[in-house]
Enzyme design. Sequence first.
Site, mmCIF file in Angstrom:
data_model
loop_
_atom_site.group_PDB
_atom_site.id
_atom_site.type_symbol
_atom_site.label_atom_id
_atom_site.label_comp_id
_atom_site.label_asym_id
_atom_site.label_seq_id
_atom_site.Cartn_x
_atom_site.Cartn_y
_atom_site.Cartn_z
ATOM 1 N N LYS A 276 -12.159 2.475 2.884
ATOM 2 C CA LYS A 276 -13.250 2.209 1.938
ATOM 3 C C LYS A 276 -14.491 1.741 2.688
ATOM 4 C CE LYS A 276 -10.323 0.646 -1.936
ATOM 5 N NZ LYS A 276 -10.694 1.639 -2.955
ATOM 6 N N ARG A 350 -0.906 5.038 -7.238
ATOM 7 C CA ARG A 350 -0.033 6.004 -7.936
ATOM 8 C C ARG A 350 1.221 6.295 -7.111
ATOM 9 N NH1 ARG A 350 -4.873 10.234 -8.136
ATOM 10 N NH2 ARG A 350 -5.964 8.245 -8.105
HETATM 11 N N1 BES Z 1 -7.584 0.093 -6.107
HETATM 12 C C1 BES Z 1 -8.394 1.250 -6.214
HETATM 13 C C2 BES Z 1 -9.068 1.392 -7.583
HETATM 14 C C3 BES Z 1 -10.065 0.343 -7.983
HETATM 15 C C4 BES Z 1 -11.403 0.604 -7.968
HETATM 16 C C5 BES Z 1 -9.639 -0.888 -8.463
HETATM 17 C C6 BES Z 1 -12.319 -0.330 -8.379
HETATM 18 C C7 BES Z 1 -10.552 -1.826 -8.869
HETATM 19 C C8 BES Z 1 -11.884 -1.561 -8.848
HETATM 20 C C9 BES Z 1 -7.550 2.480 -5.994
HETATM 21 O O1 BES Z 1 -6.464 2.327 -5.135
HETATM 22 C C10 BES Z 1 -8.417 3.514 -5.401
HETATM 23 O O2 BES Z 1 -8.882 3.310 -4.314
HETATM 24 N N2 BES Z 1 -8.631 4.589 -6.121
HETATM 25 C C11 BES Z 1 -9.471 5.652 -5.674
HETATM 26 C C12 BES Z 1 -8.778 6.949 -5.964
HETATM 27 C C13 BES Z 1 -9.444 8.139 -5.366
HETATM 28 C C14 BES Z 1 -9.323 8.100 -3.863
HETATM 29 C C15 BES Z 1 -8.800 9.375 -5.916
HETATM 30 C C16 BES Z 1 -10.780 5.553 -6.437
HETATM 31 O O3 BES Z 1 -10.765 5.221 -7.618
HETATM 32 O O4 BES Z 1 -11.817 5.766 -5.823
HETATM 33 MN MN MN Z 2 -6.990 2.621 -3.110
#
Ligand code: BES
Ligand code: MN
Length: 498
Positions: A276, A350
Amino acid sequence: MKITLDTTPFEALETEALVTYLFEDGDASQGRIGELDKLTGGLLAKLIRGGEATGKALETTLVHAPAGLKAARLLLIGAGKREQFNTVTLRKAAGVALRYLKSRSVHNFVFAVREGGATEENAQAITEGAIAADFETDKYKTEKKNNKHIENLAIGGYSDDQKAAGEKGIARGRIIADAQNFARDLVNEPGNRMTPTILADRARKMSEETGLTCEIYGPDKLKELKMGAFWSVAQGSDEEPRLIVMRYEPSGAPTKPVLGLVGKGITFDSGGISIKPSDGMEKMKYDMAGGAAMVGAMRAIAQLKPNVRVIGIVCASENMPSGKAQKPGDVQIAMSGKSIEIINTDAEGRLVLADGLHYAKQLGCTHLIDAATLTGACVVALGMVNAGVFANDDEFYDRFNRSLRKSGEKMWRLPVDEEYREMIKSTIADIMNTGGRWGGAVTAAMFLKEFVGDTPWLHLDIAGVAWMEDNKPWIAKGPSGVAVRSIVEFVRELGKSN
Ligand code: BES
Ligand code: MN
Ligand code: ZN
Protein backbone atom coordinates in the site's frame (compact mmCIF):
# COMPACT_ATOMS: atom_id res chain seq x y z
CA MET A 1 -19.65 3.48 35.96
CA LYS A 2 -22.46 2.29 38.18
CA ILE A 3 -25.87 2.19 36.52
CA THR A 4 -29.00 1.85 38.62
CA LEU A 5 -32.71 2.37 38.34
CA ASP A 6 -34.11 5.19 40.47
CA THR A 7 -37.83 5.60 41.10
CA THR A 8 -37.55 8.79 43.15
CA PRO A 9 -39.99 11.49 41.95
CA PHE A 10 -38.31 14.36 40.06
CA GLU A 11 -38.82 17.00 42.75
CA ALA A 12 -37.04 14.86 45.34
CA LEU A 13 -34.08 13.80 43.15
CA GLU A 14 -30.76 14.92 44.54
CA THR A 15 -28.28 14.69 41.72
CA GLU A 16 -25.65 16.76 39.95
CA ALA A 17 -27.80 16.73 36.84
CA LEU A 18 -31.29 15.66 35.88
CA VAL A 19 -31.47 14.87 32.17
CA THR A 20 -34.44 14.26 29.94
CA TYR A 21 -35.22 14.73 26.26
CA LEU A 22 -37.36 17.13 24.36
CA PHE A 23 -39.31 16.57 21.16
CA GLU A 24 -39.55 19.07 18.34
CA ASP A 25 -43.25 19.67 18.93
CA GLY A 26 -42.71 22.90 20.90
CA ASP A 27 -45.08 21.68 23.58
CA ALA A 28 -44.11 22.37 27.19
CA SER A 29 -47.27 20.94 28.64
CA GLN A 30 -46.91 17.29 27.67
CA GLY A 31 -46.16 14.47 30.10
CA ARG A 32 -42.84 14.63 31.88
CA ILE A 33 -41.93 17.99 30.35
CA GLY A 34 -45.23 19.39 31.61
CA GLU A 35 -44.48 17.94 35.03
CA LEU A 36 -41.03 19.55 35.10
CA ASP A 37 -42.45 22.79 33.78
CA LYS A 38 -44.88 22.95 36.67
CA LEU A 39 -42.22 22.07 39.24
CA THR A 40 -39.89 24.76 37.93
CA GLY A 41 -42.58 27.42 37.69
CA GLY A 42 -42.77 27.58 33.89
CA LEU A 43 -39.04 27.34 33.16
CA LEU A 44 -39.40 24.88 30.30
CA ALA A 45 -42.19 26.81 28.60
CA LYS A 46 -39.95 29.86 28.75
CA LEU A 47 -36.96 28.05 27.22
CA ILE A 48 -39.11 26.65 24.44
CA ARG A 49 -40.92 29.90 23.74
CA GLY A 50 -37.64 31.79 23.66
CA GLY A 51 -36.23 29.37 21.09
CA GLU A 52 -33.45 28.20 23.37
CA ALA A 53 -34.74 24.66 23.55
CA THR A 54 -36.15 23.49 20.21
CA GLY A 55 -35.97 19.72 20.56
CA LYS A 56 -33.82 19.49 17.43
CA ALA A 57 -31.97 16.18 17.43
CA LEU A 58 -28.99 16.12 19.82
CA GLU A 59 -29.36 19.77 20.85
CA THR A 60 -28.28 20.41 24.45
CA THR A 61 -29.81 23.01 26.80
CA LEU A 62 -28.33 23.30 30.28
CA VAL A 63 -29.90 25.13 33.21
CA HIS A 64 -28.06 25.58 36.50
CA ALA A 65 -29.84 25.50 39.86
CA PRO A 66 -33.33 25.10 38.41
CA ALA A 67 -35.89 26.50 40.84
CA GLY A 68 -38.22 23.91 42.36
CA LEU A 69 -35.81 21.01 41.85
CA LYS A 70 -33.17 19.54 44.15
CA ALA A 71 -31.05 18.64 41.12
CA ALA A 72 -28.08 20.99 40.65
CA ARG A 73 -28.64 21.09 36.89
CA LEU A 74 -31.33 20.35 34.39
CA LEU A 75 -30.13 19.17 30.98
CA LEU A 76 -32.45 18.82 28.01
CA ILE A 77 -31.37 16.73 25.04
CA GLY A 78 -33.10 17.30 21.71
CA ALA A 79 -34.83 14.14 20.51
CA GLY A 80 -36.18 15.25 17.12
CA LYS A 81 -39.67 14.47 15.94
CA ARG A 82 -41.86 12.52 18.35
CA GLU A 83 -43.18 10.26 15.56
CA GLN A 84 -39.66 9.26 14.58
CA PHE A 85 -38.41 8.69 18.11
CA ASN A 86 -37.19 5.17 18.91
CA THR A 87 -34.46 3.31 20.79
CA VAL A 88 -31.91 4.45 18.20
CA THR A 89 -32.52 8.12 19.08
CA LEU A 90 -32.70 7.33 22.77
CA ARG A 91 -29.36 5.47 22.73
CA LYS A 92 -27.72 8.49 21.11
CA ALA A 93 -29.41 10.94 23.49
CA ALA A 94 -28.03 9.03 26.47
CA GLY A 95 -24.59 9.11 24.86
CA VAL A 96 -24.83 12.86 24.25
CA ALA A 97 -25.84 13.43 27.88
CA LEU A 98 -22.94 11.40 29.19
CA ARG A 99 -20.27 13.05 27.05
CA TYR A 100 -21.68 16.53 27.63
CA LEU A 101 -21.71 16.13 31.42
CA LYS A 102 -18.45 14.20 31.65
CA SER A 103 -16.57 16.94 29.83
CA ARG A 104 -17.96 19.40 32.39
CA SER A 105 -16.65 17.37 35.33
CA VAL A 106 -20.05 16.13 36.45
CA HIS A 107 -19.77 12.76 38.22
CA ASN A 108 -23.33 11.57 38.55
CA PHE A 109 -26.60 12.18 36.79
CA VAL A 110 -30.11 10.88 36.35
CA PHE A 111 -31.39 10.20 32.85
CA ALA A 112 -35.17 10.18 32.95
CA VAL A 113 -37.33 8.59 30.28
CA ARG A 114 -40.35 10.48 29.01
CA GLU A 115 -44.00 9.52 29.60
CA GLY A 116 -44.74 5.99 28.35
CA GLY A 117 -41.03 5.28 28.00
CA ALA A 118 -40.46 3.20 31.13
CA THR A 119 -39.72 -0.04 29.29
CA GLU A 120 -37.12 -2.77 29.41
CA GLU A 121 -35.81 -2.00 25.95
CA ASN A 122 -35.48 1.71 26.69
CA ALA A 123 -33.43 1.01 29.81
CA GLN A 124 -31.27 -1.26 27.65
CA ALA A 125 -30.81 1.46 25.00
CA ILE A 126 -29.91 4.14 27.56
CA THR A 127 -27.40 1.79 29.20
CA GLU A 128 -25.85 0.91 25.85
CA GLY A 129 -25.64 4.53 24.77
CA ALA A 130 -24.03 5.62 28.03
CA ILE A 131 -21.47 2.82 28.21
CA ALA A 132 -20.44 3.24 24.57
CA ALA A 133 -20.18 7.00 25.12
CA ASP A 134 -17.94 6.49 28.14
CA PHE A 135 -15.24 4.74 26.08
CA GLU A 136 -12.09 6.82 25.49
CA THR A 137 -9.01 6.10 23.42
CA ASP A 138 -6.47 7.71 25.75
CA LYS A 139 -4.89 4.45 26.90
CA TYR A 140 -1.43 5.45 25.69
CA LYS A 141 -1.57 9.07 26.82
CA THR A 142 0.56 9.66 29.90
CA GLU A 143 -1.64 12.57 30.92
CA LYS A 144 -5.24 11.49 31.28
CA LYS A 145 -8.15 13.87 31.54
CA ASN A 146 -8.22 14.05 35.33
CA ASN A 147 -11.46 14.16 37.20
CA LYS A 148 -13.50 13.66 34.02
CA HIS A 149 -15.44 10.52 34.63
CA ILE A 150 -18.99 9.53 35.42
CA GLU A 151 -19.39 7.46 38.58
CA ASN A 152 -23.12 6.95 38.72
CA LEU A 153 -25.85 6.97 36.15
CA ALA A 154 -29.37 6.48 37.43
CA ILE A 155 -32.18 5.82 35.00
CA GLY A 156 -35.31 7.60 36.16
CA GLY A 157 -38.94 7.96 35.20
CA TYR A 158 -39.83 4.38 36.19
CA SER A 159 -42.45 3.51 38.79
CA ASP A 160 -41.97 0.82 41.42
CA ASP A 161 -43.80 -1.79 39.36
CA GLN A 162 -41.75 -0.92 36.26
CA LYS A 163 -38.51 -1.22 38.16
CA ALA A 164 -37.87 -4.91 37.54
CA ALA A 165 -38.25 -4.48 33.77
CA GLY A 166 -35.90 -1.50 33.82
CA GLU A 167 -33.29 -3.41 35.76
CA LYS A 168 -33.47 -6.29 33.29
CA GLY A 169 -32.84 -3.82 30.50
CA ILE A 170 -29.88 -2.33 32.34
CA ALA A 171 -28.32 -5.75 32.90
CA ARG A 172 -28.67 -6.73 29.24
CA GLY A 173 -27.53 -3.33 27.97
CA ARG A 174 -24.44 -3.53 30.13
CA ILE A 175 -23.44 -6.93 28.74
CA ILE A 176 -23.95 -5.82 25.14
CA ALA A 177 -22.20 -2.46 25.45
CA ASP A 178 -19.31 -3.93 27.46
CA ALA A 179 -18.86 -6.42 24.61
CA GLN A 180 -18.88 -3.59 22.09
CA ASN A 181 -16.25 -1.70 24.11
CA PHE A 182 -14.24 -4.90 24.51
CA ALA A 183 -14.10 -5.15 20.71
CA ARG A 184 -13.23 -1.45 20.41
CA ASP A 185 -10.38 -1.90 22.83
CA LEU A 186 -8.92 -4.71 20.70
CA VAL A 187 -9.27 -2.63 17.53
CA ASN A 188 -7.69 0.41 19.15
CA GLU A 189 -4.45 -1.44 19.89
CA PRO A 190 -1.64 -0.75 17.42
CA GLY A 191 -0.18 -3.56 15.33
CA ASN A 192 2.86 -4.04 17.57
CA ARG A 193 0.58 -4.59 20.55
CA MET A 194 -2.09 -6.62 18.80
CA THR A 195 -0.39 -9.40 16.90
CA PRO A 196 -2.28 -12.58 15.95
CA THR A 197 -0.80 -14.24 19.05
CA ILE A 198 -1.96 -11.44 21.33
CA LEU A 199 -5.42 -11.39 19.77
CA ALA A 200 -5.67 -15.14 20.37
CA ASP A 201 -4.52 -14.72 23.98
CA ARG A 202 -7.19 -12.07 24.55
CA ALA A 203 -9.85 -14.36 23.06
CA ARG A 204 -8.66 -17.25 25.24
CA LYS A 205 -8.73 -15.17 28.40
CA MET A 206 -12.21 -13.86 27.56
CA SER A 207 -13.39 -17.43 26.90
CA GLU A 208 -12.04 -18.65 30.23
CA GLU A 209 -13.81 -15.83 32.03
CA THR A 210 -17.15 -16.38 30.35
CA GLY A 211 -17.21 -20.18 30.10
CA LEU A 212 -16.71 -20.57 26.34
CA THR A 213 -14.64 -23.39 24.91
CA CYS A 214 -11.68 -21.92 23.07
CA GLU A 215 -9.21 -23.63 20.76
CA ILE A 216 -6.26 -21.81 19.27
CA TYR A 217 -4.18 -23.11 16.40
CA GLY A 218 -0.93 -22.02 14.76
CA PRO A 219 0.94 -22.70 11.48
CA ASP A 220 1.11 -26.50 11.91
CA LYS A 221 -2.65 -26.86 12.19
CA LEU A 222 -3.21 -24.51 9.22
CA LYS A 223 -0.97 -26.74 7.12
CA GLU A 224 -2.57 -29.93 8.46
CA LEU A 225 -6.02 -28.59 7.56
CA LYS A 226 -4.66 -27.56 4.14
CA MET A 227 -5.73 -23.95 4.65
CA GLY A 228 -3.74 -22.83 1.62
CA ALA A 229 -5.56 -19.53 1.24
CA PHE A 230 -5.16 -18.47 4.88
CA TRP A 231 -1.54 -19.66 4.95
CA SER A 232 -0.69 -17.76 1.75
CA VAL A 233 -1.32 -14.51 3.63
CA ALA A 234 0.42 -15.63 6.82
CA GLN A 235 3.56 -17.04 5.15
CA GLY A 236 5.12 -13.63 4.53
CA SER A 237 5.18 -12.52 8.14
CA ASP A 238 7.53 -13.27 11.02
CA GLU A 239 4.50 -13.18 13.31
CA GLU A 240 2.73 -16.53 13.45
CA PRO A 241 -0.93 -16.66 12.40
CA ARG A 242 -3.63 -17.86 14.76
CA LEU A 243 -6.87 -19.64 14.02
CA ILE A 244 -9.19 -18.86 16.93
CA VAL A 245 -12.24 -21.03 17.56
CA MET A 246 -14.68 -20.08 20.33
CA ARG A 247 -17.62 -22.35 21.00
CA TYR A 248 -20.87 -21.58 22.76
CA GLU A 249 -22.74 -24.88 23.02
CA PRO A 250 -25.47 -24.75 25.68
CA SER A 251 -26.53 -28.28 26.59
CA GLY A 252 -30.25 -27.57 26.27
CA ALA A 253 -30.07 -26.09 22.77
CA PRO A 254 -31.18 -28.08 19.72
CA THR A 255 -28.36 -29.52 17.60
CA LYS A 256 -29.45 -27.22 14.75
CA PRO A 257 -29.12 -24.43 13.80
CA VAL A 258 -25.45 -23.78 14.48
CA LEU A 259 -24.47 -20.22 13.71
CA GLY A 260 -20.90 -19.59 12.57
CA LEU A 261 -19.41 -16.14 13.14
CA VAL A 262 -16.28 -15.73 11.04
CA GLY A 263 -14.11 -12.63 11.45
CA LYS A 264 -11.23 -11.19 9.43
CA GLY A 265 -8.38 -10.70 11.87
CA ILE A 266 -5.59 -9.03 9.89
CA THR A 267 -3.69 -7.35 12.71
CA PHE A 268 -1.77 -5.26 10.21
CA ASP A 269 -2.37 -5.01 6.48
CA SER A 270 0.63 -3.55 4.66
CA GLY A 271 -0.74 -4.94 1.42
CA GLY A 272 2.08 -7.49 1.19
CA ILE A 273 4.15 -7.46 -2.03
CA SER A 274 1.35 -5.38 -3.62
CA ILE A 275 2.28 -2.89 -0.93
CA LYS A 276 0.00 0.00 0.00
CA PRO A 277 1.08 3.64 -0.30
CA SER A 278 2.54 4.89 2.99
CA ASP A 279 -0.04 7.66 3.28
CA GLY A 280 -2.66 6.37 5.71
CA MET A 281 -1.11 2.91 6.04
CA GLU A 282 -1.10 3.27 9.83
CA LYS A 283 -4.86 2.86 9.73
CA MET A 284 -4.47 -0.74 8.66
CA LYS A 285 -4.03 -1.73 12.31
CA TYR A 286 -7.81 -1.84 12.38
CA ASP A 287 -7.98 -4.52 9.72
CA MET A 288 -8.85 -6.98 12.48
CA ALA A 289 -12.10 -5.15 13.38
CA GLY A 290 -14.25 -7.96 11.95
CA GLY A 291 -12.41 -10.50 14.08
CA ALA A 292 -12.67 -8.27 17.14
CA ALA A 293 -16.41 -7.93 16.55
CA MET A 294 -16.77 -11.70 16.63
CA VAL A 295 -14.76 -11.99 19.86
CA GLY A 296 -16.92 -9.25 21.37
CA ALA A 297 -20.15 -10.85 20.17
CA MET A 298 -19.12 -14.24 21.59
CA ARG A 299 -18.43 -12.55 24.94
CA ALA A 300 -21.95 -11.13 25.12
CA ILE A 301 -23.49 -14.39 23.89
CA ALA A 302 -21.70 -16.33 26.62
CA GLN A 303 -23.13 -13.96 29.22
CA LEU A 304 -26.66 -13.64 27.86
CA LYS A 305 -26.97 -17.41 27.34
CA PRO A 306 -29.42 -17.60 24.40
CA ASN A 307 -30.70 -21.08 23.57
CA VAL A 308 -28.75 -21.60 20.35
CA ARG A 309 -25.35 -22.93 19.36
CA VAL A 310 -22.77 -20.46 18.09
CA ILE A 311 -19.20 -20.96 16.93
CA GLY A 312 -16.92 -17.94 16.58
CA ILE A 313 -13.91 -18.20 14.27
CA VAL A 314 -11.23 -15.57 13.80
CA CYS A 315 -8.54 -15.88 11.14
CA ALA A 316 -5.72 -13.81 12.56
CA SER A 317 -2.62 -12.94 10.56
CA GLU A 318 -0.43 -10.08 9.46
CA ASN A 319 -0.16 -9.25 5.76
CA MET A 320 3.48 -8.39 5.16
CA PRO A 321 6.01 -8.24 2.32
CA SER A 322 9.13 -10.39 2.74
CA GLY A 323 11.25 -12.94 0.91
CA LYS A 324 8.73 -15.55 2.02
CA ALA A 325 5.65 -13.56 1.05
CA GLN A 326 3.34 -14.71 -1.72
CA LYS A 327 3.61 -12.93 -5.06
CA PRO A 328 1.13 -11.73 -7.64
CA GLY A 329 0.62 -14.59 -10.06
CA ASP A 330 1.02 -17.30 -7.43
CA VAL A 331 -1.63 -20.00 -7.35
CA GLN A 332 -2.94 -21.18 -3.99
CA ILE A 333 -5.20 -24.11 -3.14
CA ALA A 334 -7.84 -23.27 -0.53
CA MET A 335 -8.99 -25.76 2.10
CA SER A 336 -12.10 -26.44 -0.01
CA GLY A 337 -9.86 -27.55 -2.89
CA LYS A 338 -10.58 -24.50 -5.06
CA SER A 339 -7.55 -23.00 -6.79
CA ILE A 340 -6.97 -19.25 -6.55
CA GLU A 341 -4.77 -17.08 -8.72
CA ILE A 342 -3.35 -14.26 -6.64
CA ILE A 343 -3.60 -11.05 -8.66
CA ASN A 344 -3.09 -8.64 -5.80
CA THR A 345 -1.63 -9.65 -2.44
CA ASP A 346 -3.52 -6.74 -0.87
CA ALA A 347 -6.80 -8.61 -1.41
CA GLU A 348 -5.87 -10.80 1.56
CA GLY A 349 -9.01 -10.61 3.68
CA ARG A 350 -11.04 -12.77 1.29
CA LEU A 351 -8.22 -15.34 1.33
CA VAL A 352 -8.19 -15.84 5.09
CA LEU A 353 -12.01 -15.79 5.18
CA ALA A 354 -12.27 -18.38 2.38
CA ASP A 355 -10.70 -20.98 4.65
CA GLY A 356 -12.42 -19.63 7.76
CA LEU A 357 -15.84 -20.00 6.17
CA HIS A 358 -15.09 -23.45 4.80
CA TYR A 359 -13.81 -24.57 8.17
CA ALA A 360 -16.94 -23.23 9.88
CA LYS A 361 -19.07 -25.44 7.61
CA GLN A 362 -16.85 -28.42 8.45
CA LEU A 363 -17.41 -27.76 12.13
CA GLY A 364 -21.14 -28.10 11.47
CA CYS A 365 -22.31 -24.52 11.08
CA THR A 366 -25.66 -24.39 9.30
CA HIS A 367 -25.72 -20.57 9.04
CA LEU A 368 -22.82 -18.19 8.53
CA ILE A 369 -22.13 -14.53 9.21
CA ASP A 370 -18.77 -13.02 8.40
CA ALA A 371 -17.55 -9.54 9.26
CA ALA A 372 -14.54 -7.93 7.62
CA THR A 373 -12.92 -4.62 6.78
CA LEU A 374 -12.80 -6.10 3.32
CA THR A 375 -12.76 -3.45 0.61
CA GLY A 376 -12.04 0.19 -0.02
CA ALA A 377 -14.66 -0.15 -2.76
CA CYS A 378 -17.35 -0.59 -0.12
CA VAL A 379 -16.27 2.72 1.39
CA VAL A 380 -16.50 4.31 -2.07
CA ALA A 381 -20.01 2.89 -2.51
CA LEU A 382 -21.51 3.63 0.91
CA GLY A 383 -19.18 6.11 2.57
CA MET A 384 -18.73 6.00 6.31
CA VAL A 385 -22.42 5.79 7.16
CA ASN A 386 -23.53 2.30 6.18
CA ALA A 387 -21.67 -0.99 6.23
CA GLY A 388 -22.33 -3.22 3.22
CA VAL A 389 -24.35 -6.37 3.80
CA PHE A 390 -24.47 -9.20 1.29
CA ALA A 391 -26.72 -12.24 1.54
CA ASN A 392 -27.40 -15.38 -0.45
CA ASP A 393 -30.69 -15.98 1.37
CA ASP A 394 -33.53 -13.43 1.57
CA GLU A 395 -35.13 -14.84 4.69
CA PHE A 396 -31.85 -14.87 6.58
CA TYR A 397 -31.26 -11.29 5.46
CA ASP A 398 -34.75 -10.19 6.58
CA ARG A 399 -34.19 -11.63 10.03
CA PHE A 400 -30.86 -9.89 10.34
CA ASN A 401 -32.38 -6.65 9.12
CA ARG A 402 -34.82 -6.72 12.04
CA SER A 403 -31.85 -6.96 14.41
CA LEU A 404 -30.28 -3.95 12.67
CA ARG A 405 -33.33 -1.90 13.54
CA LYS A 406 -32.93 -2.85 17.20
CA SER A 407 -29.19 -2.24 17.36
CA GLY A 408 -29.34 1.02 15.43
CA GLU A 409 -26.33 -0.02 13.34
CA LYS A 410 -26.68 1.00 9.70
CA MET A 411 -26.01 -1.52 6.97
CA TRP A 412 -27.15 -1.42 3.35
CA ARG A 413 -27.74 -4.48 1.21
CA LEU A 414 -25.60 -4.94 -1.91
CA PRO A 415 -26.06 -7.68 -4.53
CA VAL A 416 -24.35 -11.03 -5.13
CA ASP A 417 -26.01 -11.85 -8.48
CA GLU A 418 -24.49 -14.70 -10.46
CA GLU A 419 -23.63 -12.30 -13.33
CA TYR A 420 -20.79 -10.90 -11.24
CA ARG A 421 -19.11 -14.29 -11.03
CA GLU A 422 -17.62 -13.77 -14.51
CA MET A 423 -15.47 -11.03 -13.06
CA ILE A 424 -13.43 -13.31 -10.80
CA LYS A 425 -12.81 -16.10 -13.36
CA SER A 426 -9.13 -16.86 -13.80
CA THR A 427 -7.38 -18.19 -16.92
CA ILE A 428 -5.01 -20.38 -14.94
CA ALA A 429 -7.02 -21.28 -11.79
CA ASP A 430 -10.67 -21.60 -10.69
CA ILE A 431 -10.92 -18.01 -9.53
CA MET A 432 -8.76 -14.93 -8.99
CA ASN A 433 -8.58 -12.92 -5.81
CA THR A 434 -9.57 -9.60 -7.43
CA GLY A 435 -12.31 -8.68 -9.84
CA GLY A 436 -10.96 -5.69 -11.71
CA ARG A 437 -11.90 -2.06 -11.59
CA TRP A 438 -15.66 -2.09 -11.07
CA GLY A 439 -17.88 -3.32 -8.27
CA GLY A 440 -14.99 -4.15 -5.98
CA ALA A 441 -17.13 -4.71 -2.88
CA VAL A 442 -19.38 -7.08 -4.85
CA THR A 443 -16.58 -9.08 -6.46
CA ALA A 444 -14.99 -9.53 -3.02
CA ALA A 445 -18.32 -10.86 -1.77
CA MET A 446 -18.58 -13.11 -4.85
CA PHE A 447 -15.19 -14.55 -3.94
CA LEU A 448 -16.43 -15.42 -0.44
CA LYS A 449 -19.65 -16.84 -1.88
CA GLU A 450 -17.54 -19.49 -3.64
CA PHE A 451 -16.73 -20.94 -0.24
CA VAL A 452 -20.12 -20.92 1.47
CA GLY A 453 -22.05 -22.92 -1.13
CA ASP A 454 -25.73 -23.26 -0.27
CA THR A 455 -25.32 -22.44 3.41
CA PRO A 456 -27.37 -19.34 4.32
CA TRP A 457 -24.75 -16.62 4.66
CA LEU A 458 -24.39 -12.93 5.43
CA HIS A 459 -21.27 -10.96 4.67
CA LEU A 460 -20.73 -7.65 6.46
CA ASP A 461 -18.17 -5.36 4.83
CA ILE A 462 -17.37 -2.91 7.64
CA ALA A 463 -14.34 -1.20 6.04
CA GLY A 464 -16.01 2.25 6.12
CA VAL A 465 -17.57 2.12 9.56
CA ALA A 466 -15.15 0.20 11.80
CA TRP A 467 -13.14 3.34 12.49
CA MET A 468 -14.77 6.73 13.02
CA GLU A 469 -12.70 9.62 11.73
CA ASP A 470 -14.44 12.28 13.82
CA ASN A 471 -15.62 12.77 17.37
CA LYS A 472 -19.40 12.66 17.62
CA PRO A 473 -21.40 14.21 20.47
CA TRP A 474 -22.44 10.69 21.54
CA ILE A 475 -19.24 8.72 20.89
CA ALA A 476 -15.48 9.23 20.73
CA LYS A 477 -13.64 9.00 17.43
CA GLY A 478 -11.72 5.81 16.79
CA PRO A 479 -12.89 2.18 16.77
CA SER A 480 -16.68 1.84 16.61
CA GLY A 481 -17.19 -1.79 17.63
CA VAL A 482 -19.69 -2.06 14.78
CA ALA A 483 -21.53 -5.35 14.23
CA VAL A 484 -21.29 -6.53 17.85
CA ARG A 485 -24.72 -5.23 18.87
CA SER A 486 -26.50 -6.38 15.71
CA ILE A 487 -25.06 -9.87 15.87
CA VAL A 488 -25.91 -10.21 19.55
CA GLU A 489 -29.52 -9.05 18.93
CA PHE A 490 -29.75 -11.50 16.06
CA VAL A 491 -28.51 -14.39 18.19
CA ARG A 492 -30.95 -13.47 20.98
CA GLU A 493 -33.84 -13.71 18.51
CA LEU A 494 -32.49 -16.98 17.13
CA GLY A 495 -32.42 -18.34 20.68
CA LYS A 496 -36.06 -17.39 21.21
CA SER A 497 -37.30 -19.27 18.16
CA ASN A 498 -35.74 -22.52 19.40
N1 BES B 1 -8.10 -4.00 4.43
C1 BES B 1 -8.28 -3.57 3.10
C2 BES B 1 -9.62 -2.84 2.87
C3 BES B 1 -9.83 -1.55 3.60
C4 BES B 1 -9.77 -0.35 2.94
C5 BES B 1 -10.20 -1.54 4.94
C6 BES B 1 -10.01 0.83 3.58
C7 BES B 1 -10.44 -0.35 5.58
C8 BES B 1 -10.37 0.83 4.92
C9 BES B 1 -8.25 -4.76 2.17
O1 BES B 1 -7.45 -5.82 2.57
C10 BES B 1 -7.73 -4.30 0.87
O2 BES B 1 -6.60 -3.90 0.83
N2 BES B 1 -8.55 -4.35 -0.15
C11 BES B 1 -8.17 -3.91 -1.45
C12 BES B 1 -8.64 -4.92 -2.45
C13 BES B 1 -8.14 -4.70 -3.83
C14 BES B 1 -6.65 -4.95 -3.89
C15 BES B 1 -8.86 -5.63 -4.76
C16 BES B 1 -8.83 -2.56 -1.70
O3 BES B 1 -9.97 -2.37 -1.27
O4 BES B 1 -8.18 -1.70 -2.27
MN1 MN C 1 -5.44 -5.60 1.96
ZN1 ZN D 1 -7.09 -5.97 4.57
